[in-house]
Design a protein around this motif. Structure first.
Motif, PDB file in Angstrom:
ATOM      1  N   LEU A  55      -1.282  -2.668   8.360  1.00 25.08           N
ATOM      2  CA  LEU A  55      -0.053  -3.447   8.275  1.00 25.08           C
ATOM      3  C   LEU A  55       1.168  -2.558   8.516  1.00 25.08           C
ATOM      4  N   ALA A  56       1.110  -1.336   7.996  1.00 22.29           N
ATOM      5  CA  ALA A  56       2.217  -0.396   8.215  1.00 22.29           C
ATOM      6  C   ALA A  56       2.383  -0.077   9.696  1.00 22.29           C
ATOM      7  N   VAL A  57       1.264   0.048  10.394  1.00 18.93           N
ATOM      8  CA  VAL A  57       1.325   0.300  11.839  1.00 18.93           C
ATOM      9  C   VAL A  57       1.875  -0.920  12.571  1.00 18.93           C
ATOM     10  N   LEU A  58       1.424  -2.101  12.181  1.00 20.59           N
ATOM     11  CA  LEU A  58       1.832  -3.336  12.844  1.00 20.59           C
ATOM     12  C   LEU A  58       3.319  -3.619  12.662  1.00 20.59           C
ATOM     13  N   LEU A  78      15.291   8.298   4.815  1.00 21.17           N
ATOM     14  CA  LEU A  78      16.012   7.043   5.057  1.00 21.17           C
ATOM     15  C   LEU A  78      15.078   5.970   5.609  1.00 21.17           C
ATOM     16  N   ALA A  79      14.243   6.340   6.572  1.00 20.96           N
ATOM     17  CA  ALA A  79      13.373   5.363   7.227  1.00 20.96           C
ATOM     18  C   ALA A  79      12.306   4.818   6.286  1.00 20.96           C
ATOM     19  N   THR A  80      12.003   5.580   5.230  1.00 23.48           N
ATOM     20  CA  THR A  80      10.985   5.158   4.265  1.00 23.48           C
ATOM     21  C   THR A  80      11.618   4.697   2.960  1.00 23.48           C
ATOM     22  N   GLY A  81      12.944   4.808   2.867  1.00 22.23           N
ATOM     23  CA  GLY A  81      13.637   4.636   1.592  1.00 22.23           C
ATOM     24  C   GLY A  81      13.414   3.311   0.896  1.00 22.23           C
ATOM     25  N   SER A  82      13.482   2.208   1.626  1.00 22.50           N
ATOM     26  CA  SER A  82      13.404   0.901   0.973  1.00 22.50           C
ATOM     27  C   SER A  82      12.051   0.687   0.305  1.00 22.50           C
ATOM     28  N   VAL A  83      10.965   0.997   1.018  1.00 21.28           N
ATOM     29  CA  VAL A  83       9.637   0.782   0.437  1.00 21.28           C
ATOM     30  C   VAL A  83       9.345   1.807  -0.653  1.00 21.28           C
ATOM     31  N   VAL A 119      -6.281  -8.373   0.887  1.00 22.67           N
ATOM     32  CA  VAL A 119      -6.415  -7.259   1.823  1.00 22.67           C
ATOM     33  C   VAL A 119      -6.870  -6.001   1.100  1.00 22.67           C
ATOM     34  N   SER A 120      -7.475  -5.101   1.874  1.00 23.28           N
ATOM     35  CA  SER A 120      -7.917  -3.815   1.353  1.00 23.28           C
ATOM     36  C   SER A 120      -6.847  -2.769   1.615  1.00 23.28           C
ATOM     37  N   ALA A 121      -7.074  -1.566   1.102  1.00 24.27           N
ATOM     38  CA  ALA A 121      -6.146  -0.471   1.355  1.00 24.27           C
ATOM     39  C   ALA A 121      -6.100  -0.138   2.846  1.00 24.27           C
ATOM     40  N   TRP A 122      -7.256  -0.258   3.524  1.00 22.58           N
ATOM     41  CA  TRP A 122      -7.285  -0.008   4.961  1.00 22.58           C
ATOM     42  C   TRP A 122      -6.420  -1.018   5.709  1.00 22.58           C
ATOM     43  N   ASP A 156      -3.495  -7.586  -6.416  1.00 21.25           N
ATOM     44  CA  ASP A 156      -4.350  -6.742  -7.248  1.00 21.25           C
ATOM     45  C   ASP A 156      -4.391  -5.335  -6.657  1.00 21.25           C
ATOM     46  N   ARG A 157      -4.186  -4.324  -7.518  1.00 16.39           N
ATOM     47  CA  ARG A 157      -4.099  -2.927  -7.099  1.00 16.39           C
ATOM     48  C   ARG A 157      -2.981  -2.736  -6.079  1.00 16.39           C
ATOM     49  N   GLY A 158      -1.883  -3.467  -6.313  1.00 15.96           N
ATOM     50  CA  GLY A 158      -0.763  -3.441  -5.377  1.00 15.96           C
ATOM     51  C   GLY A 158      -0.114  -2.084  -5.241  1.00 15.96           C
ATOM     52  N   LEU A 159      -0.053  -1.322  -6.331  1.00 16.07           N
ATOM     53  CA  LEU A 159       0.576  -0.010  -6.259  1.00 16.07           C
ATOM     54  C   LEU A 159      -0.202   0.919  -5.323  1.00 16.07           C
ATOM     55  N   LEU A 160      -1.526   0.857  -5.406  1.00 18.32           N
ATOM     56  CA  LEU A 160      -2.341   1.687  -4.511  1.00 18.32           C
ATOM     57  C   LEU A 160      -2.145   1.263  -3.067  1.00 18.32           C
ATOM     58  N   LYS A 161      -2.177  -0.040  -2.815  1.00 19.34           N
ATOM     59  CA  LYS A 161      -1.986  -0.530  -1.449  1.00 19.34           C
ATOM     60  C   LYS A 161      -0.582  -0.188  -0.947  1.00 19.34           C
ATOM     61  N   GLY A 162       0.399  -0.276  -1.841  1.00 18.49           N
ATOM     62  CA  GLY A 162       1.755   0.091  -1.455  1.00 18.49           C
ATOM     63  C   GLY A 162       1.858   1.562  -1.099  1.00 18.49           C
ATOM     64  N   LEU A 163       1.175   2.401  -1.869  1.00 16.77           N
ATOM     65  CA  LEU A 163       1.190   3.835  -1.577  1.00 16.77           C
ATOM     66  C   LEU A 163       0.550   4.126  -0.227  1.00 16.77           C
ATOM     67  N   VAL A 164      -0.559   3.452   0.056  1.00 16.21           N
ATOM     68  CA  VAL A 164      -1.222   3.628   1.362  1.00 16.21           C
ATOM     69  C   VAL A 164      -0.285   3.200   2.481  1.00 16.21           C
ATOM     70  N   PHE A 165       0.397   2.081   2.284  1.00 14.53           N
ATOM     71  CA  PHE A 165       1.370   1.589   3.278  1.00 14.53           C
ATOM     72  C   PHE A 165       2.442   2.653   3.521  1.00 14.53           C
TER      73      PHE A 165
END
Length: 215
Positions: A119-122, A156-161, A111-114, A29-38
């Motif tokens: 998760l991106a850091v981990l 390049l490092a961000t390309g796939s996501v 999970v929340s946006a936070w 739910d709200r995956g696009l927002l969470k993906g953008l935060v990631f």
């Protein structure tokens, strides 16, 4: 430097762990927002590492065989050795039984946006990011080529996501099915992908750093 950044950026982007997690994140739910935060967190980490190195060198690469230059090459060599050792260790273990989705990944729907940012850091492959930072020591910020190389590294490092985020934004129905199949393929070949990426990137870093140190 340019070729090193291309190889490291590509290896970061193709890592199976964060790509699999990102696909699950998009399906929530709200995956696009969470993906953008990631994505923004992932990119910010890379920018901060590069900016820190440029700040330390003042955008002026140290002279060849200076203490700073040698330390940067030694760091790249160390990362390369670690990647080769890790890849060879996983290769020697051979294929494992099919993996189940880890419980913590299965809970991404809550999970929340936070948490997506955390998760991106981990999941950031910090060893490869460190290799990228050691490479940026050679960056001459007065050169347009350097600016293009750094922008290419970030892309390049961000390309796939980033591609998956855009796909899910503009073709949500098709993306859901295709990305689900992609995640299954990634998880079924996760060990092989890690071995290949670790060995190829590690061997390149070892060879390139050794050559620079002895010549």
């Amino acid at each position: 430097m340019v070729l090193d950044l291309v190889i490291i950026g590509t290896a970061i982007s193709l890592g199976p762990l964060h790509n699999s997690a990102f696909i699950l994140l998009l399906s929530t739910d709200r995956g696009l927002l969470k993906g953008l935060v990631f994505i923004l967190t992932w990119l910010a980490e890379l920018v901060l590492v590069v900016a820190g190195v440029v700040w330390l060198t003042d955008g002026d690469p140290p002279s060849r065989h200076s203490a700073s230059s040698t330390a940067a090459l030694a760091a790249k060599l160390a990362v390369g050795v670690v990647l080769v050792a890790y890849g060879e260790h996983k290769r020697r273990r051979g294929p494992t039984r099919p993996r189940k989705t880890p419980k913590w990944l299965a809970r991404l729907d809550r999970v929340s946006a936070w948490t997506a940012a955390g998760l991106a850091v981990l999941l950031q492959p910090w060893a490869m990011v460190a290799a990228g930072g050691a490479t940026v020591v050679q960056a001459d910020m007065s050169s347009a080529v350097t600016f293009v190389a750094l922008m290419s590294f970030f892309l390049l490092a961000t390309g796939s996501v980033l591609v998956m985020e855009l796909y899910a934004t503009f073709a949500p129905t098709e993306a859901r099915a295709e990305l689900a199949r992609l995640r299954m393929a990634i998880e079924s070949h996760q060990d092989q992908a890690i071995v290949v990426l670790s060995l190829l990137t590690g061997l390149w870093l070892v060879a390139q750093s050794t050559y620079e140190l002895v010549t």
